[in-house]
Scaffold this motif. Structure first.
Motif, PDB file in Angstrom:
ATOM      1  N   LEU A  48      -5.961   0.527  -4.924  1.00  0.00           N
ATOM      2  CA  LEU A  48      -4.972   0.908  -5.944  1.00  0.00           C
ATOM      3  C   LEU A  48      -5.325   2.207  -6.658  1.00  0.00           C
ATOM      4  O   LEU A  48      -4.440   2.944  -7.085  1.00  0.00           O
ATOM      5  CB  LEU A  48      -4.783  -0.223  -6.954  1.00  0.00           C
ATOM      6  N   SER A  49      -6.604   2.501  -6.764  1.00  0.00           N
ATOM      7  CA  SER A  49      -7.015   3.740  -7.448  1.00  0.00           C
ATOM      8  C   SER A  49      -6.856   4.972  -6.560  1.00  0.00           C
ATOM      9  O   SER A  49      -6.988   6.101  -7.039  1.00  0.00           O
ATOM     10  CB  SER A  49      -8.470   3.627  -7.921  1.00  0.00           C
ATOM     11  N   THR A  50      -6.526   4.762  -5.281  1.00  0.00           N
ATOM     12  CA  THR A  50      -6.429   5.900  -4.360  1.00  0.00           C
ATOM     13  C   THR A  50      -5.004   6.216  -3.929  1.00  0.00           C
ATOM     14  O   THR A  50      -4.773   7.261  -3.337  1.00  0.00           O
ATOM     15  CB  THR A  50      -7.278   5.646  -3.096  1.00  0.00           C
ATOM     16  N   VAL A  51      -4.057   5.307  -4.193  1.00  0.00           N
ATOM     17  CA  VAL A  51      -2.683   5.536  -3.736  1.00  0.00           C
ATOM     18  C   VAL A  51      -1.868   6.264  -4.795  1.00  0.00           C
ATOM     19  O   VAL A  51      -2.183   6.225  -5.983  1.00  0.00           O
ATOM     20  CB  VAL A  51      -1.969   4.223  -3.322  1.00  0.00           C
ATOM     21  N   ASP A  52      -0.817   6.906  -4.343  1.00  0.00           N
ATOM     22  CA  ASP A  52       0.100   7.607  -5.229  1.00  0.00           C
ATOM     23  C   ASP A  52       0.627   6.638  -6.286  1.00  0.00           C
ATOM     24  O   ASP A  52       0.911   5.477  -6.002  1.00  0.00           O
ATOM     25  CB  ASP A  52       1.261   8.156  -4.392  1.00  0.00           C
ATOM     26  N   GLU A  53       0.777   7.145  -7.494  1.00  0.00           N
ATOM     27  CA  GLU A  53       1.231   6.338  -8.631  1.00  0.00           C
ATOM     28  C   GLU A  53       2.553   5.617  -8.338  1.00  0.00           C
ATOM     29  O   GLU A  53       2.784   4.506  -8.799  1.00  0.00           O
ATOM     30  CB  GLU A  53       1.395   7.255  -9.853  1.00  0.00           C
ATOM     31  N   LYS A  54       3.411   6.246  -7.530  1.00  0.00           N
ATOM     32  CA  LYS A  54       4.706   5.647  -7.193  1.00  0.00           C
ATOM     33  C   LYS A  54       4.565   4.391  -6.335  1.00  0.00           C
ATOM     34  O   LYS A  54       5.480   3.580  -6.275  1.00  0.00           O
ATOM     35  CB  LYS A  54       5.578   6.665  -6.449  1.00  0.00           C
ATOM     36  N   LYS A  55       3.427   4.253  -5.665  1.00  0.00           N
ATOM     37  CA  LYS A  55       3.215   3.103  -4.787  1.00  0.00           C
ATOM     38  C   LYS A  55       2.471   1.955  -5.466  1.00  0.00           C
ATOM     39  O   LYS A  55       2.434   0.847  -4.931  1.00  0.00           O
ATOM     40  CB  LYS A  55       2.388   3.525  -3.564  1.00  0.00           C
ATOM     41  N   VAL A  56       1.894   2.196  -6.623  1.00  0.00           N
ATOM     42  CA  VAL A  56       0.987   1.216  -7.242  1.00  0.00           C
ATOM     43  C   VAL A  56       1.661  -0.142  -7.455  1.00  0.00           C
ATOM     44  O   VAL A  56       1.070  -1.181  -7.150  1.00  0.00           O
ATOM     45  CB  VAL A  56       0.378   1.769  -8.556  1.00  0.00           C
ATOM     46  N   LYS A  57       2.889  -0.165  -7.940  1.00  0.00           N
ATOM     47  CA  LYS A  57       3.556  -1.444  -8.208  1.00  0.00           C
ATOM     48  C   LYS A  57       3.722  -2.255  -6.920  1.00  0.00           C
ATOM     49  O   LYS A  57       3.379  -3.443  -6.867  1.00  0.00           O
ATOM     50  CB  LYS A  57       4.914  -1.205  -8.875  1.00  0.00           C
ATOM     51  N   ASN A  58       4.265  -1.631  -5.873  1.00  0.00           N
ATOM     52  CA  ASN A  58       4.468  -2.342  -4.604  1.00  0.00           C
ATOM     53  C   ASN A  58       3.142  -2.731  -3.957  1.00  0.00           C
ATOM     54  O   ASN A  58       3.008  -3.819  -3.403  1.00  0.00           O
ATOM     55  CB  ASN A  58       5.288  -1.496  -3.634  1.00  0.00           C
ATOM     56  N   TYR A  59       2.172  -1.849  -4.025  1.00  0.00           N
ATOM     57  CA  TYR A  59       0.851  -2.138  -3.451  1.00  0.00           C
ATOM     58  C   TYR A  59       0.167  -3.270  -4.212  1.00  0.00           C
ATOM     59  O   TYR A  59      -0.462  -4.133  -3.604  1.00  0.00           O
ATOM     60  CB  TYR A  59      -0.018  -0.886  -3.453  1.00  0.00           C
ATOM     61  N   THR A  60       0.289  -3.271  -5.528  1.00  0.00           N
ATOM     62  CA  THR A  60      -0.315  -4.340  -6.336  1.00  0.00           C
ATOM     63  C   THR A  60       0.254  -5.689  -5.927  1.00  0.00           C
ATOM     64  O   THR A  60      -0.482  -6.654  -5.726  1.00  0.00           O
ATOM     65  CB  THR A  60      -0.081  -4.080  -7.836  1.00  0.00           C
ATOM     66  N   ARG A  61       1.573  -5.767  -5.778  1.00  0.00           N
ATOM     67  CA  ARG A  61       2.235  -6.999  -5.367  1.00  0.00           C
ATOM     68  C   ARG A  61       1.747  -7.428  -3.982  1.00  0.00           C
ATOM     69  O   ARG A  61       1.364  -8.583  -3.770  1.00  0.00           O
ATOM     70  CB  ARG A  61       3.752  -6.811  -5.353  1.00  0.00           C
ATOM     71  N   ALA A  62       1.728  -6.496  -3.033  1.00  0.00           N
ATOM     72  CA  ALA A  62       1.329  -6.828  -1.661  1.00  0.00           C
ATOM     73  C   ALA A  62      -0.139  -7.239  -1.587  1.00  0.00           C
ATOM     74  O   ALA A  62      -0.490  -8.210  -0.902  1.00  0.00           O
ATOM     75  CB  ALA A  62       1.596  -5.637  -0.741  1.00  0.00           C
ATOM     76  N   ILE A  63      -0.992  -6.536  -2.297  1.00  0.00           N
ATOM     77  CA  ILE A  63      -2.424  -6.862  -2.299  1.00  0.00           C
ATOM     78  C   ILE A  63      -2.653  -8.240  -2.907  1.00  0.00           C
ATOM     79  O   ILE A  63      -3.403  -9.057  -2.366  1.00  0.00           O
ATOM     80  CB  ILE A  63      -3.227  -5.765  -3.025  1.00  0.00           C
ATOM     81  N   SER A  64      -2.000  -8.527  -4.013  1.00  0.00           N
ATOM     82  CA  SER A  64      -2.137  -9.845  -4.644  1.00  0.00           C
ATOM     83  C   SER A  64      -1.676 -10.955  -3.705  1.00  0.00           C
ATOM     84  O   SER A  64      -2.317 -12.005  -3.605  1.00  0.00           O
ATOM     85  CB  SER A  64      -1.334  -9.902  -5.940  1.00  0.00           C
TER      86      SER A  64
ATOM     87  N   HIS B 220       5.073   9.749  11.799  1.00  0.00           N
ATOM     88  CA  HIS B 220       3.938  10.574  11.378  1.00  0.00           C
ATOM     89  C   HIS B 220       3.210   9.793  10.289  1.00  0.00           C
ATOM     90  O   HIS B 220       3.842   9.316   9.345  1.00  0.00           O
ATOM     91  CB  HIS B 220       4.404  11.923  10.845  1.00  0.00           C
ATOM     92  N   PRO B 221       1.881   9.655  10.404  1.00  0.00           N
ATOM     93  CA  PRO B 221       1.128   8.870   9.419  1.00  0.00           C
ATOM     94  C   PRO B 221       1.347   9.308   7.968  1.00  0.00           C
ATOM     95  O   PRO B 221       1.295   8.484   7.061  1.00  0.00           O
ATOM     96  CB  PRO B 221      -0.330   9.069   9.826  1.00  0.00           C
ATOM     97  N   ALA B 222       1.611  10.561   7.758  1.00  0.00           N
ATOM     98  CA  ALA B 222       1.797  11.071   6.392  1.00  0.00           C
ATOM     99  C   ALA B 222       3.019  10.439   5.718  1.00  0.00           C
ATOM    100  O   ALA B 222       3.087  10.386   4.492  1.00  0.00           O
ATOM    101  CB  ALA B 222       1.935  12.590   6.401  1.00  0.00           C
ATOM    102  N   PHE B 223       3.975   9.960   6.516  1.00  0.00           N
ATOM    103  CA  PHE B 223       5.195   9.385   5.949  1.00  0.00           C
ATOM    104  C   PHE B 223       5.213   7.864   6.056  1.00  0.00           C
ATOM    105  O   PHE B 223       6.229   7.233   5.783  1.00  0.00           O
ATOM    106  CB  PHE B 223       6.426   9.980   6.637  1.00  0.00           C
ATOM    107  N   ASP B 224       4.107   7.278   6.457  1.00  0.00           N
ATOM    108  CA  ASP B 224       4.001   5.830   6.621  1.00  0.00           C
ATOM    109  C   ASP B 224       3.561   5.225   5.290  1.00  0.00           C
ATOM    110  O   ASP B 224       2.386   5.249   4.935  1.00  0.00           O
ATOM    111  CB  ASP B 224       3.002   5.513   7.735  1.00  0.00           C
ATOM    112  N   TYR B 225       4.512   4.666   4.567  1.00  0.00           N
ATOM    113  CA  TYR B 225       4.298   4.156   3.208  1.00  0.00           C
ATOM    114  C   TYR B 225       3.156   3.140   3.141  1.00  0.00           C
ATOM    115  O   TYR B 225       2.352   3.151   2.215  1.00  0.00           O
ATOM    116  CB  TYR B 225       5.609   3.522   2.721  1.00  0.00           C
ATOM    117  N   TRP B 226       3.090   2.237   4.103  1.00  0.00           N
ATOM    118  CA  TRP B 226       2.143   1.128   4.052  1.00  0.00           C
ATOM    119  C   TRP B 226       0.854   1.369   4.850  1.00  0.00           C
ATOM    120  O   TRP B 226      -0.014   0.502   4.877  1.00  0.00           O
ATOM    121  CB  TRP B 226       2.809  -0.163   4.532  1.00  0.00           C
ATOM    122  N   LYS B 227       0.707   2.521   5.484  1.00  0.00           N
ATOM    123  CA  LYS B 227      -0.474   2.768   6.322  1.00  0.00           C
ATOM    124  C   LYS B 227      -1.796   2.599   5.573  1.00  0.00           C
ATOM    125  O   LYS B 227      -2.710   1.949   6.094  1.00  0.00           O
ATOM    126  CB  LYS B 227      -0.401   4.147   6.974  1.00  0.00           C
ATOM    127  N   PRO B 228      -1.957   3.132   4.374  1.00  0.00           N
ATOM    128  CA  PRO B 228      -3.237   2.929   3.682  1.00  0.00           C
ATOM    129  C   PRO B 228      -3.591   1.453   3.475  1.00  0.00           C
ATOM    130  O   PRO B 228      -4.749   1.054   3.620  1.00  0.00           O
ATOM    131  CB  PRO B 228      -3.045   3.645   2.339  1.00  0.00           C
TER     132      PRO B 228
END
Length: 186
Positions: free
Chosen positions: A65-81, A35-43
């Motif tokens: 980064l300004s749109t994702v849940d605060e809990k994801k920011v660290k992992n998303y920042t790393r992946a985006i970089s 289900h897309p709602a539970f797909d951590y990396w979909k955004p």
């Protein structure tokens, strides 16, 4: 019929021990249907594709980064970089790809669509991105994920596959492109 995603298959194939592989199979069997709602990396997957499709500067990924849940920011920042760095140190062009799947005797079905079509430094690739963090039981290297790359190349696509193209995985842990070495069999 057992149905799994390409990510689940890659997670399995990247495991370094038999015990880790068995545990991954058990985890996949217990996991709920997608289900897309539970797909951590979909955004992030969607944002990468959208930026390429629209020809936007790759740095625009940081806006996510300004749109994702605060809990994801660290992992998303790393992946985006990592992805921005990958694109900046290579000449990258996007092209559209469709869906693909592989099945074995109607018992196992793997949704095996590449996430992106990329021309990297003049060479055409059908790409799967691997976002997850490494642990001591997982190693995303060619030796471990060759089965995933082979499965991608043997899948039935709903798009025309360029015979000169290569199937590949971008490892977001180190920004490396891991290319299929086995010949394409169609």
């Amino acid at each position: 019929m057992i149905q799994i995603s390409l990510t689940q298959f890659l997670d399995y194939s990247a495991k370094v021990s038999t015990i880790a592989k068995i545990n991954k199979v058990k985890e996949i069997k217990r996991s709920p249907d997608y289900h897309p709602a539970f797909d951590y990396w979909k955004p992030l997957r969607d944002a990468i594709k959208k930026i390429h499709e629209q020809g936007q500067p790759i740095e625009n990924l940081k806006n996510l980064l300004s749109t994702v849940d605060e809990k994801k920011v660290k992992n998303y920042t790393r992946a985006i970089s990592t992805y921005i760095s990958f694109v900046k140190r290579n000449q990258v062009e996007y092209f559209s790809v469709g869906k693909a799947s592989w099945n074995m005797n109607d018992e196992l079905y793997v949704s095996s669509s590449p996430e992106l079509g990329l021309i990297i430094n003049g060479k055409k690739y059908y790409v799967k991105n691997y976002y997850k963090k490494h642990d001591d039981k997982t190693k995303v290297i060619l030796k471990n994920i060759n089965a995933t790359l082979t499965l991608m190349s043997l899948s039935k696509p709903n798009f025309e596959v360029d015979p000169d193209a290569t199937f590949a995985v971008i490892n977001f842990q180190n920004g490396k492109l891991i290319e299929a070495k086995a010949p394409l069999i169609r």
